[in-house]
Write a protein that holds these residues in place. Structure first.
Motif, mmCIF file in Angstrom:
data_model
loop_
_atom_site.group_PDB
_atom_site.id
_atom_site.type_symbol
_atom_site.label_atom_id
_atom_site.label_comp_id
_atom_site.label_asym_id
_atom_site.label_seq_id
_atom_site.Cartn_x
_atom_site.Cartn_y
_atom_site.Cartn_z
ATOM 1 N N THR A 119 35.376 -30.985 -43.544
ATOM 2 C CA THR A 119 34.643 -29.750 -43.259
ATOM 3 C C THR A 119 35.113 -29.150 -41.950
ATOM 4 N N ALA A 120 35.312 -29.990 -40.942
ATOM 5 C CA ALA A 120 35.809 -29.506 -39.654
ATOM 6 C C ALA A 120 37.203 -28.898 -39.802
ATOM 7 N N PRO A 132 34.795 -23.252 -30.627
ATOM 8 C CA PRO A 132 34.731 -23.905 -31.944
ATOM 9 C C PRO A 132 35.925 -24.808 -32.234
ATOM 10 N N SER A 133 37.137 -24.370 -31.874
ATOM 11 C CA SER A 133 38.326 -25.164 -32.180
ATOM 12 C C SER A 133 38.297 -26.517 -31.472
ATOM 13 N N TRP A 151 37.273 -32.418 -31.865
ATOM 14 C CA TRP A 151 36.482 -33.608 -31.525
ATOM 15 C C TRP A 151 35.992 -34.314 -32.792
ATOM 16 N N VAL A 152 35.516 -33.549 -33.762
ATOM 17 C CA VAL A 152 35.035 -34.145 -35.017
ATOM 18 C C VAL A 152 36.172 -34.878 -35.719
ATOM 19 N N LYS A 153 37.349 -34.253 -35.774
ATOM 20 C CA LYS A 153 38.502 -34.897 -36.407
ATOM 21 C C LYS A 153 38.903 -36.162 -35.662
ATOM 22 N N PHE A 154 38.884 -36.093 -34.341
ATOM 23 C CA PHE A 154 39.247 -37.263 -33.542
ATOM 24 C C PHE A 154 38.291 -38.424 -33.803
ATOM 25 N N ARG A 155 37.002 -38.145 -33.900
ATOM 26 C CA ARG A 155 36.033 -39.226 -34.138
ATOM 27 C C ARG A 155 36.225 -39.843 -35.526
ATOM 28 N N SER A 156 36.623 -39.042 -36.498
ATOM 29 C CA SER A 156 36.910 -39.579 -37.826
ATOM 30 C C SER A 156 38.157 -40.458 -37.780
ATOM 31 N N ARG A 163 48.428 -26.762 -41.896
ATOM 32 C CA ARG A 163 47.798 -27.319 -40.704
ATOM 33 C C ARG A 163 46.410 -27.881 -41.017
ATOM 34 N N SER A 164 45.746 -27.329 -42.014
ATOM 35 C CA SER A 164 44.405 -27.806 -42.345
ATOM 36 C C SER A 164 44.410 -29.242 -42.861
ATOM 37 N N VAL A 165 45.559 -29.708 -43.323
ATOM 38 C CA VAL A 165 45.678 -31.098 -43.772
ATOM 39 C C VAL A 165 46.734 -31.846 -42.950
#
Length: 325
Positions: free
Chosen positions: A22-23, A131-132, A137-142, A218-220
């Motif tokens: 989602t992020a 927002p970016s 941050w959300v991606k990094f935590r995943s 880039r989204s993936v």
């Protein structure tokens, strides 16, 4: 392993992966919204985002128009939206708490800290300010969650149910992203190799196409990979091939199904034969598929069928291993 324990592990991984996905989608839509484009094209991008997650009806039940700020808020902080980042991280943490004794200390602390820090970031207004940076941050935590899992957990059934949830969720999301984004693409002139893509007419200059396809890659996290593999300009059919059939592309459909089949084999029981057969057949279709054949028969039809088959796999996994729905 108890089916309830397996259920919590499986869904902990799925919710963590869903929050990251989602992020990723929100970040790409936000970035592309900053490019010169018509209001119609911008609105189509946000409409596609809701369509990917099958949340169009839920969103319109609470909001009248397709405003960027409202959509981003709905997808990030809305507690009533089961696919919002807020809901996903909370669900991941609650599932982790339910099986805390099965996880290593590092895995539990990562999930718990992610949830607590997420709430603090929202309270401080970090999402609204940048927002970016928030999505990164959300991606990094995943990424951290997967790394800690891989680096600290015994590779037993618990580990394999976590991996199973991760890659089934990733396969589903990649297929949804491809389906919606390729439908929103500019039609390529008849007679070219990309004549299969797009249903909407755009008025933006052709230069925008480069940024559109770059954003999808880039989204993936596939932009650098595309350049390394193909070493030429971005072509829609090559993007499709990379994200569907490349076994060495971490977020491709084939790479995800390789992991699903592998981890299903590790946790197999006397009831799971049919689920394993369906997973293996889906992997074989991807492993021996060709992009020209897929495009000739229709990308949308292919991806729709793939999503149906992944959904059936999820039902089979629940039936064979998890708490009955």
């Amino acid at each position: 392993m108890l089916s309830r324990t397996a259920d919590h592990l499986y869904w902990m991984a799925r919710y963590t992966e869903r929050a990251e996905n989602t992020a990723r989608m929100l970040d790409i839509n936000y970035q592309t919204s900053l490019l010169p484009q018509s209001s119609e094209a911008a609105e189509q991008g946000w409409r596609g985002l809701l369509s990917i997650s099958e949340l169009t009806r839920d969103y319109h039940a609470k909001h009248a128009g397709l405003a960027q700020r409202e959509i981003m808020g709905f997808m990030v902080r809305d507690e009533s939206n089961p696919s919002s980042i807020h809901s996903c991280l909370r669900a991941a943490r609650e599932n982790a708490r339910a099986v805390r004794g099965t996880l290593t200390t590092e895995v539990w602390e990562t999930a718990n800290t992610t949830w607590l820090e997420f709430k603090r970031l929202l309270a401080r207004g970090s999402f609204e300010r940048d927002p970016s940076e928030f999505f990164e941050w959300v991606k990094f935590r995943s990424h951290l969650s997967r790394g800690v899992t891989y680096g600290t957990m015994l590779q037993d059934e618990s580990f394999h149910f976590l991996r199973l949830g991760t890659f089934l969720e990733r396969a589903d999301n990649t297929a949804r992203l491809l389906d919606v984004k390729f439908h929103g693409a500019r039609p390529i002139p008849p007679g070219s190799s990309g004549d299969y893509f797009g249903t909407l007419q755009h008025t933006e200059p052709l230069e925008i196409d480069f940024y559109y396809w770059s954003a999808i890659l880039r989204s993936v996290s596939a932009f650098e990979i595309y350049r390394k593999v193909y070493r030429n300009v971005i072509q829609p059919e090559k993007v499709a091939e990379l994200l569907i059939l490349r076994r060495d592309m971490p977020r491709s459909l084939l790479a995800c199904m390789e992991e699903v089949v592998s981890n299903l084999g590790y946790v197999a029981n006397e009831h799971s034969g049919e689920t394993q057969r369906r997973a293996g057949r889906l992997r074989a279709d991807l492993r021996f598929g060709r992009i020209d054949e897929i495009l000739a028969t229709g990308l949308h039809a292919f991806l729709t069928q793939f999503l149906d088959r992944v959904g059936d796999l999820g039902v089979g996994i629940s039936r064979d291993f998890l708490v009955p729905v």
